[in-house]
Design an enzyme around this catalytic site. Structure first.
Site, short mmCIF file in Angstrom:
data_model
loop_
_atom_site.label_atom_id
_atom_site.label_comp_id
_atom_site.label_asym_id
_atom_site.label_seq_id
_atom_site.Cartn_x
_atom_site.Cartn_y
_atom_site.Cartn_z
CG LEU A 60 -1.79 -1.21 1.46
CD1 LEU A 60 -2.56 -1.08 2.77
CD2 LEU A 60 -2.76 -1.40 0.29
CB THR A 62 3.47 6.74 1.62
OG1 THR A 62 4.65 6.49 0.84
CG2 THR A 62 3.46 5.81 2.83
CB ILE A 99 4.92 1.07 4.24
CG1 ILE A 99 4.21 0.60 5.52
CG2 ILE A 99 4.67 2.55 3.97
CD1 ILE A 99 2.72 0.71 5.48
CE LYS A 100 4.54 0.12 -4.54
NZ LYS A 100 3.90 -0.14 -5.86
CB ILE A 101 9.02 4.19 1.01
CG1 ILE A 101 8.38 3.71 2.32
CG2 ILE A 101 9.85 5.45 1.22
CD1 ILE A 101 7.64 4.75 3.08
#
Length: 287
Positions: A60, A62, A99-101
Site C-alpha cells: 500500500l 504512501t 508500506i510503499k515508499i
C-alpha cells in the site's frame, strides 16, 4: 520466483490467485484510482484488500501530500515525517501490509526507521541499479524496479537523447515510439542485465526485488530470464499467461555484468515523472 497480482480490484485479485498468481498483491495510487473500490474512501479500499487476503504481503503506497517532486530532496526531513505518519497509519491495517515508499533521500531515511520497527517496506519507482541497491541498504523488505519505464529511458538514450527529455519535452513518448523498432531489442538486453544484476546482488541480502511496469505477456517471458525475486503482473497480462509454474522456475540467464551502468544518484527523470503521476492520482481520490 514469486508472482504478485498488480491490482486493487477484489474480483481481479481472486482471478489472479485462482490462476496461480497468488504470492502477494501490489497497489499504487494509479492502481487504486483505476481498479480500487473508492466509494467509501481509500482507507476502506485498502482495509478490504488486507482483510480479504491476510496471509500474503500487500503493498500500500504512501504519497507526498502536496510536496512538489522536484523539491523532495531539499525537503527531505519533511518528506520523511510525512511518509512515516502514513506508514504508521497503514501498518495498523494488518501485519501483512507492506508500506510503499518513494525512492528519495527522505524515503530511504523513513525506510530505515520503519525497518527498525519491524514494519515491511517496498521502496518504489526505482529505475537504476544504484537506486535499487541503495534502497536495499536502507533495509527495504522489497525494492521495485519499473521494467518498461527503464526500457523507455534506454531507448531514448540509444537514440541520442538525454533522459532529461522525459521532463522537458511532452512529446518524449512519441520519440520512444519513433525509435522503438531500431533499439527495442538492444534496450531490452541492457534492461534485463540491469535487473538480473540487482536480483543477484539482492540474493545476498534480506531484500527482494520486485519488477513491475509490465505491458505484455512477452515481457514476462523476457523478465523470468533475469530471475528477479518477484514479478508483479497486471490482470490483463495474467489472462494471457500459461505454464505459470514453469515460468516461476526459470533459471537466471545472465551472469556477466561487466558492462552494467550502476548509476550514482537517487534522482532519475523517469522516477520524477512516475512520482508526479502517482501524486496526481493520489490527489484525485484523497480530496
Amino acid at each position: 520466483m514469486k508472482f504478485f497480482a498488480d491490482t486493487a480490484n477484489l474480483e481481479e485479485i481472486k482471478y489472479c490467485f485462482e490462476k496461480g498468481i497468488f504470492d502477494g498483491i501490489t497497489t499504487n495510487p494509479k492502481i487504486m484510482e483505476s481498479t480500487g473500490d473508492l466509494s467509501k474512501g481509500v482507507d476502506e479500499a485498502c482495509r478490504n484488500i488486507v482483510e480479504k487476503y491476510p496471509n500474503v504481503p500487500i503493498s500500500l503506497e504512501t504519497d507526498l501530500r502536496g510536496i512538489e517532486i522536484p523539491e523532495i530532496d531539499s525537503s527531505y526531513l519533511k518528506v520523511k515525517e510525512i511518509l512515516l505518519e502514513q506508514a504508521y497509519h497503514l501498518s495498523e491495517f494488518g501485519k501483512n501490509v507492506v508500506i510503499k515508499i518513494p525512492i528519495c533521500k527522505g524515503g530511504l531515511e523513513a525506510t530505515t526507521i520503519l525497518a527498525g520497527k519491524g514494519i515491511q517496506t517496498n521502496v518504489t519507482a526505482c529505475m537504476t541499479p544504484y537506486q535499487a541497491l541503495e534502497a536495499a541498504k536502507s533495509g527495504a523488505t522489497y525494492v521495485s524496479l519499473f521494467a518498461n519505464r527503464m526500457l523507455d529511458a534506454r531507448i531514448l538514450n540509444l537514440a541520442g537523447y538525454s533522459s532529461e527529455i522525459i521532463l522537458t519535452d511532452p512529446s518524449w513518448k512519441e520519440k520512444v515510439k519513433e525509435n522503438k523498432e531500431k533499439y527495442f531489442e538492444k534496450a531490452w538486453d541492457t534492461t534485463l542485465k540491469e535487473i538480473a544484476y540487482v536480483a543477484s546482488e539482492l540474493d545476498k541480502t534480506s531484500s527482494s526485488l520486485i519488477v513491475g511496469s509490465i505491458r505484455s505477456p512477452e515481457d514476462i517471458h523476457r523478465l523470468v530470464r533475469a530471475r528477479p525475486q518477484v514479478i508483479t503482473i497486471p490482470t490483463k497480462i495474467v489472462e494471457s499467461l500459461e505454464r505459470i509454474l514453469d515460468l516461476k522456475n526459470t533459471k537466471r540467464d545472465f551472469n556477466d555484468f561487466s558492462e552494467i551502468e550502476i548509476g550514482d544518484s537517487l534522482v532519475h527523470p523517469m522516477t520524477t515523472y512516475t512520482l508526479e503521476e502517482f501524486e496526481r492520482a493520489a490527489d484525485s481520490y484523497r480530496k
